[in-house]
Every structure is written in structure tokens, then in C-alpha cells.
Design an enzyme around this catalytic site. Structure first.
Site, PDB file in Angstrom:
ATOM      1  N   LYS A 171       0.824  -1.211   0.000  1.00 23.42           N
ATOM      2  CA  LYS A 171       0.000   0.000   0.000  1.00 23.42           C
ATOM      3  C   LYS A 171       0.858   1.260   0.000  1.00 23.42           C
ATOM      4  O   LYS A 171       0.561   2.242  -0.697  1.00 23.42           O
ATOM      5  CB  LYS A 171      -0.929  -0.005   1.213  1.00 23.42           C
ATOM      6  CG  LYS A 171      -1.801   1.248   1.348  1.00 23.42           C
ATOM      7  CD  LYS A 171      -2.701   1.450   0.136  1.00 23.42           C
ATOM      8  CE  LYS A 171      -3.438   2.803   0.189  1.00 23.42           C
ATOM      9  NZ  LYS A 171      -4.371   2.907   1.301  1.00 23.42           N
ATOM     10  N   LYS A 239       0.893  11.662   5.030  1.00 22.65           N
ATOM     11  CA  LYS A 239       1.256  10.618   6.000  1.00 22.65           C
ATOM     12  C   LYS A 239       1.807   9.391   5.294  1.00 22.65           C
ATOM     13  O   LYS A 239       2.830   8.817   5.710  1.00 22.65           O
ATOM     14  CB  LYS A 239       0.026  10.270   6.844  1.00 22.65           C
ATOM     15  CG  LYS A 239       0.205   9.118   7.819  1.00 22.65           C
ATOM     16  CD  LYS A 239      -0.369   7.795   7.280  1.00 22.65           C
ATOM     17  CE  LYS A 239      -1.849   7.883   7.034  1.00 22.65           C
ATOM     18  NZ  LYS A 239      -2.395   6.571   6.554  1.00 22.65           N
TER      19      LYS A 239
END
Length: 286
Positions: A171, A239
Site C-alpha cells: 500500500k 502521512k
């Protein structure tokens, strides 16, 4: 019938939990802000008062949380997952976190007698609503199999990538590439406009050639309009870029492009665009 819990009802979690309910699953939900449970209750879901209560009552509990800090708090905190898991019940964390966080959560769940699967998703708000996410799972194979019907309601493709940590790493790599694509599009649009090109024609040229892709097509319209309704918050992309750069640091892997993109997203956060769509990085690129 397998009973499901769902923790976290934000931009992604809310529509994902709703898809499970609409597909006929027995679902119990929890959210830090209880008011977000009301729309799910209207669809037929039950509401619980804590993650521990959800995990104790459900065969499989799914979490979709904002970041590593939230994932750890929900797992390890008071009335958290570890206080309710056990007896072979499953915990599937679909949050985007770093591999170290995922591994720590998985080890703790397993030590309590539960089964663990990480399963972050590739896709934003619209695919979450449509049930067309790409699920990047890793961990307990039996839990992956048992959760198959739920995954079919949530996504169009589901992969098992091996041991815990591999889903998180996949991811981060995917989002690292996406973040750099967004800054490339933003810089290109800014340069084109500044030298007198028509932005719509630039997007038309991109869409007609080898660089055509759904992201450029969709986000490009945001750049033209100057409006950035949130599909994937900019703060979450920043992030993810930070976590990807940290992974590169641990591996000794240079990530010049990702580091540069991260700085652009940090500037956009500081400029007040954290909660807009990640395409709003264009605000600081133009």
C-alpha cells in the site's frame, strides 16, 4: 452466518460498512464519534460502545482507521481490540499503516488467541462507495478465506501477499507512486498555464496518449476548477509519503522523488489544505 464488526466510520469506513450491511451481513459498528454510527443504524447495523465490545461479539472485526496512532490506540488502548479478541475470532485491519505497526498489532492479536489479517485498500471514496476497492491482504490464510464473502462486497480485486507486513508495504508503494503522479500533474499544469497553454487542452493531450489514466482525468478537472472536494484527504497522502520515505530509510533505498513530493504535501498541509482532497497540493505548486 458470520457476524462482522466494523471500527471506524470515516470517509472510507462509513461506505464500506454500509456495503456490508446492504449485502445482508450481520454488522455491529463502533466509531470514536458515536454520531457517525446513526446512518449505519438506519440501515440495520447494531451499535457498540467500544472496540472490545465489538470484537467480543463478532466472528470477524474490520477496522478502517486514519493512521498508525489511531490503529494502535484502538488495538492497545482501554476497551480496545485486545480486550475483546480471542477464541479464534478474526481481526482485519484495513487502515493504511507502516509495516512495523501492522506487525505489532498482528503479534498482539495472535498472542490473545485471535487471528489477524492486514488488508489495506487501494482506492478512495468513490470506489469505497461502489464496492470496487483493491484489497491488499497479508497474514492469516484461514481468515483471508473466511472473510472472502465480505471482501467480495467491498472490492473488485483481492490479493493475499504473504506474511503480515507485505500488505502495508504494498500500500505504501502504491500511494508513494500516486503522490508523485499528483505532483507531476500539478507541476505540469502550472507550467502549462504560466506559458499560456489551455489547461483543458493539456488534459486532452494527456488523455489521448500513453500517459492516459483515471487519476489524471479525474483530478485534472479539480485543478481546472480550483475546487477540491475530499475523496482522499491531503493529510493522509502526506502521512503515506512520510511512511514510504521512512521505509526507504530503513532499507537504505534512495527515494528522491518521493521525498520531494512529501515536502510539497507538507507545504500544502501547513498552508491549510490538510482536509481537502490530495489534489489540493496544486495550491502550493501553482
Amino acid at each position: 452466518m458470520t457476524t462482522y464488526g466494523f471500527l471506524g466510520l470515516g470517509i472510507m469506513g462509513g461506505p464500506m460498512a454500509a456495503n456490508l450491511v446492504r449485502a445482508g451481513f450481520d454488522v455491529t459498528v463502533w466509531n470514536r464519534n458515536p454520531a457517525k454510527c446513526a446512518p449505519l443504524g438506519a440501515l440495520g447495523a447494531r451499535q457498540a460502545s467500544s472496540p472490545a465490545e465489538v470484537c467480543a461479539a463478532c466472528d470477524i472485526t474490520i477496522a478502517m482507521l486514519a493512521d498508525p496512532a489511531a490503529a494502535k490506540e484502538v488495538c492497545f488502548g482501554p476497551n480496545g481490540v485486545l480486550e475483546g479478541i480471542g477464541g479464534g475470532r478474526g481481526y482485519i485491519d484495513m487502515s493504511t499503516v507502516d509495516d512495523e505497526t501492522s506487525t505489532a498489532i498482528g503479534a498482539a492479536v495472535t498472542a490473545r488467541g485471535g487471528r489477524f489479517l492486514e488488508a489495506p485498500v487501494s482506492g478512495t471514496k468513490k470506489p469505497a462507495e461502489d464496492g470496487t476497492l483493491i484489497i491488499l491482504a497479508a497474514g492469516d490464510q484461514s481468515l483471508f478465506t473466511d472473510a472472502g464473502p465480505a471482501f467480495a462486497a467491498l472490492g473488485k480485486k483481492c490479493l493475499h501477499l504473504g506474511e503480515v507486513g507485505q500488505g502495508a508495504r504494498m500500500k505504501l508503494v502504491v500511494n508513494m507512486i500516486m503522490g508523485q503522479m499528483m505532483t507531476a500533474l500539478g507541476e505540469g499544469m502550472a507550467l502549462g498555464r504560466n506559458c499560456g497553454l489551455d489547461g483543458g487542452q493539456l488534459l486532452e493531450v494527456l488523455d489521448a496518449g500513453a500517459m492516459a489514466n483515471p487519476m489524471f482525468k479525474g483530478k485534472g478537472q479539480m485543478l481546472l476548477s480550483g475546487e477540491f472536494p475530499t475523496s482522499f484527504p491531503l493529510k493522509h497522502m502526506q502521512k503515506d509519503l512520510r511512511l514510504a520515505v521512512e521505509l526507504g530509510d530503513r532499507l537504505g533505498q534512495p527515494l528522491h522523488g518521493a521525498a520531494t513530493a512529501n515536502e510539497s504535501f507538507k507545504r500544502a498541509r501547513a498552508a491549510g489544505h490538510a482536509d481537502e482532497d490530495f489534489a489540493a497540493v496544486f495550491r502550493v505548486l501553482e
